[in-house]
Design an enzyme around this catalytic site. Structure first.
Site, PDB file in Angstrom:
ATOM      1  N   TYR A  26     -20.027 -25.700  25.104  1.00  0.00           N
ATOM      2  CA  TYR A  26     -19.906 -24.410  25.701  1.00  0.00           C
ATOM      3  C   TYR A  26     -19.611 -24.801  27.302  1.00  0.00           C
ATOM      4  CZ  TYR A  26     -22.452 -20.340  27.668  1.00  0.00           C
ATOM      5  OH  TYR A  26     -22.547 -19.026  28.188  1.00  0.00           O
ATOM      6  N   TYR A 180     -31.555 -18.167  20.568  1.00  0.00           N
ATOM      7  CA  TYR A 180     -31.770 -19.352  21.594  1.00  0.00           C
ATOM      8  C   TYR A 180     -32.255 -18.979  22.865  1.00  0.00           C
ATOM      9  CZ  TYR A 180     -29.881 -22.693  25.044  1.00  0.00           C
ATOM     10  OH  TYR A 180     -29.895 -23.671  26.059  1.00  0.00           O
ATOM     11  N   HIS A 181     -31.931 -17.679  23.480  1.00  0.00           N
ATOM     12  CA  HIS A 181     -32.456 -17.619  24.773  1.00  0.00           C
ATOM     13  C   HIS A 181     -33.945 -17.160  24.769  1.00  0.00           C
ATOM     14  CE1 HIS A 181     -28.162 -17.080  25.573  1.00  0.00           C
ATOM     15  NE2 HIS A 181     -28.525 -17.964  26.620  1.00  0.00           N
ATOM     16  N   LYS A 545     -34.863 -11.617  42.833  1.00  0.00           N
ATOM     17  CA  LYS A 545     -33.802 -12.274  42.132  1.00  0.00           C
ATOM     18  C   LYS A 545     -32.598 -11.746  42.747  1.00  0.00           C
ATOM     19  CE  LYS A 545     -33.559 -13.942  38.068  1.00  0.00           C
ATOM     20  NZ  LYS A 545     -33.376 -15.389  38.757  1.00  0.00           N
ATOM     21  N   ASP A 549     -27.861 -13.239  38.475  1.00  0.00           N
ATOM     22  CA  ASP A 549     -28.884 -14.462  37.588  1.00  0.00           C
ATOM     23  C   ASP A 549     -29.758 -13.633  36.898  1.00  0.00           C
ATOM     24  OD1 ASP A 549     -30.111 -16.590  36.609  1.00  0.00           O
ATOM     25  OD2 ASP A 549     -31.231 -16.755  38.305  1.00  0.00           O
ATOM     26  N   HIS A 551     -31.658 -15.326  34.611  1.00  0.00           N
ATOM     27  CA  HIS A 551     -32.887 -16.206  34.024  1.00  0.00           C
ATOM     28  C   HIS A 551     -34.122 -15.994  34.759  1.00  0.00           C
ATOM     29  CE1 HIS A 551     -28.934 -17.823  32.358  1.00  0.00           C
ATOM     30  NE2 HIS A 551     -30.016 -18.256  31.448  1.00  0.00           N
TER      31      HIS A 551
END
Length: 671
Positions: A26, A180-181, A545, A549, A551
């Site tokens: 990746y 996945y996330h 934040k 981003d 996350h």
């Protein structure tokens, strides 16, 4: 396909080997030109498929010169603003012969349009193109945060891509339902199974109900749906999870959608193993973690991944270098070519222990799927906040279990004594950094592109795009024409924003509770209460934040811990400008601002907030920053006014809370 391999003696052939999975890394950073060079290098080292990482402005539909893109350009992936960037990205790489995975969601239709336009410039037939767009916007509301539009139009975009590729690009995987996330956001194996399958059901329902694919073709279309999963360190459980995925997907397609052809019911998936479990402490240990996690998705032939990409050992420290990615690629190649793994059938078939675990996972997953179905499906469960709250709670439980030692993590809460790693002692600190001038160069190229294009053609293309959105037409044909006309990523997204609107997903923080208990939390609550008495009002912090981003795990955990320690918390979710954060600090009269930044843009964004606070007359309001921040960057942040810096090694939430109380009091004394 299989191959015959000579035995070490050379006398007779061994058993025929299965073809290995696709080897990917990746990657993408800085610029299209730099990423193109990296792709060619990786392909030369034996990588068999491309996996493109796009930067956050590209993922969230902004051009590199947008205010929210400041500090984010080229940091976590490659910036793609227009056809010229895409052309450069794949220069010298024949797309008709390549299998390309693009991790892109909210703007997946647009990046696919650019890809098709470049491929056709190369002379490729779009029907021959092979690859994947992730195109799972639902999970973006829950974890990675790169959504743009509300759920309903997002589902429409997913449906358009699925329908278009079925007709025009039959070898393409139009959506890569991504669990996945979810695991990165704290999902348990059952949540990963159920939330991903619920999303896939929502996608298939939407495709079926759209009428874009006939009832006769629908079973074949279901066969193009693929998945992208995670594999954690509990590799037996993770392998059983994959076997459960295989069985449940087959069950859903047969029973809910009456897909009779077994070929169309195959569970096809790619994987990147867990990055959440990679540690900043003793980072060399991550190599073993990555290997064990990969075994979870390749050992079982019944549930073997079609494509694998592995993180690098140093991703908890910063951006991996080409050598670090090569090390992970070699790990895949050793397992595939040096071992005898691919010579055997499924080695777990008939195992009592494995079957027992798989059946237990399936039973729990069916229960959770029924619960989500009762709510109205995955989209309704997103809008109600149920899915997000569930993930925040699971992640809170995981974090507290690491803090308590119930989940042992070598080098973090067990066997912490260590000799300094020589891998991190090099001049570059063991990671790659993106040159700050990359952003200015990308913006200059963007301005040049806009100056040279035919503006009338761009205007016509954008009008056609808006009309398609208003009329409910498939968005792909007009997007491809817009790509060829020179439209930019920001212009494409802005056109659709004007029709669909924007969305702010639930944060999931309000319903989550910390499972911290005992003397430690009581002591912190006493500190908070005493400080409140001293200051004459309750302690109040702003968790922000800035930038793009998405996350949000760290920010969510800090918000939950602060609230449960007795502080008032202002947390409005992701994607805020420094100006918005400063305005909120003023309006809410907070005692401390905490910034969470994991995209590598911590210096520019945090320092911007500090400077704006000074301009607003809040120079004494302390700012703390959390993220993946190298020591030299932490030192610079502190020299420029940041009170404290926290990185993944600072996992003790109550310790951070106590620290923040001290910072608030010390700044109050100097006021």
């Amino acid at each position: 396909m299989s191959e015959t391999t000579p035995t070490p003696s050379g006398n007779a052939p061994e058993a025929k080997k299965d073809r290995p999975w696709l080897f990917r890394t990746y990657s993408g950073h800085s610029s299209a030109e730099a990423s193109n060079e990296l792709y060619k290098t990786n392909l030369g080292k034996g990588q068999t498929g491309l996996s493109v990482a796009f930067d956050l402005p590209t993922q969230t539909g902004y051009d590199s010169d947008h205010i929210l893109a400041k500090g984010e350009v080229g940091k976590v992936g490659v910036p793609i603003c227009h056809l010229g960037d895409m052309r450069t990205l794949f220069d010298g790489i024949p797309l008709e012969k390549m299998n390309t995975s693009m991790t892109i969601n909210a703007t997946s239709a647009w990046l696919l349009a650019l890809y098709v336009a470049v491929a056709e410039e190369q002379g490729a037939d779009r029907s021959a193109l092979q690859g994947t767009v992730q195109n799972d916007i639902i999970k973006e509301y829950l974890s990675r945060g790169t959504y743009i539009f509300p759920p309903a139009p997002s589902m429409k975009l997913i449906t358009d891509v699925v329908s278009f590729t079925y007709q025009d690009m039959p070898k393409w995987n139009p959506t890569n339902v991504c669990s996945y996330h979810l695991q990165e956001a704290g999902a348990t194996p059952v949540q990963e199974l159920s939330f991903a399958l619920a999303t896939a059901i929502s996608v298939l329902d939407a495709v079926r109900d759209s009428g874009q694919i006939s009832a006769a073709d629908f079973p074949a279309a279901t066969g193009r749906i693929s998945f992208f999963v995670n594999a954690g360190i509990r590799f037996i459980t993770e392998m059983c999870k994959m076997r459960a995925f295989v069985d449940l997907w087959d069950e859903i397609l047969l029973e809910r959608y009456h897909v009779e052809n077994e070929k169309f019911r195959r569970f096809r998936y790619g994987v990147q193993v867990n990055s959440l479990g990679l540690t900043e402490q003793q980072p060399e240990n991550n190599v073993y973690r990555i290997l064990l996690e990969m075994l979870a998705v390749v050992l079982s032939k019944k549930a073997r991944a079609r494509a694998v990409q592995l993180p690098a050992w140093n991703e908890a420290l910063g951006l991996p270098r080409p050598w670090d990615q090569q090390w992970s690629l070699r790990l895949q190649q050793i397992v595939a070519f040096e071992t005898d793994l691919l010579e055997y059938g499924d080695i777990f078939e008939g195992s009592v222990e494995i079957d027992k675990k798989v059946e237990a996972l399936k039973a729990e997953t069916r229960e959770e799927l029924a619960r989500i179905e009762k709510m109205g499906g995955a989209v309704s469960a997103v809008e109600s906040g149920y899915l997000k709250e569930s993930l925040v709670q699971s992640n809170t439980n995981r974090v507290q279990s690491v803090i308590s030692g119930d989940i042992p993590v070598i080098g973090v809460n067990k066997f912490t004594e260590s000799t300094p790693s020589p891998l991190t002692q090099e001049g570059d600190g063991g990671i790659m950094t993106v040159d700050p001038k990359v952003e200015a160069e990308q913006i200059a190229r963007l301005q040049e592109w806009k100056a040279k294009r035919n503006q009338a053609e761009v205007d016509d293309a954008l009008r056609a795009l808006k009309n398609a959105a208003v009329n409910g037409d498939n968005i792909m044909p007009v997007s491809i024409e817009a790509a060829k006309a020179g439209v930019t990523t920001g212009e494409w997204s802005e056109a659709l924003r004007s029709i669909y609107g924007e969305y702010r997903a639930p944060t999931g923080v309000s319903g989550a509770i910390s499972n911290a208990a005992g003397d430690a939390i009581d002591a912190v609550r006493a500190e908070v209460s005493k400080a409140a008495e001293q200051l004459g009002r309750p302690l109040k912090i702003l968790v922000g934040k800035p930038g793009l981003d998405g996350h949000s795990n760290g920010a969510e955990q800090i918000a939950v811990a602060a609230r449960d320690s007795g502080m008032e918390v202002v947390y409005e979710g992701i994607r805020l400008t420094p100006e918005q954060i400063v305005n909120a600090a003023l309006e809410e009269s907070v005692h401390l601002v905490g910034l969470s930044i994991l995209s590598g843009s911590h210096i520019s964004l945090a320092c911007d907030v500090v400077e704006r606070l000074k301009e607003a007359g809040l120079s004494n309001l302390p700012v703390v920053v959390g993220g993946i921040i190298p020591p030299e960057d932490a030192a610079e942040l502190k020299s420029r006014g940041v009170a404290a810096v926290y990185t993944p090694k600072d996992f003790d939430m109550l310790g951070i809370m106590s620290d923040m109380v001290g910072i608030i009091l010390s700044h109050d004394e100097t006021a």
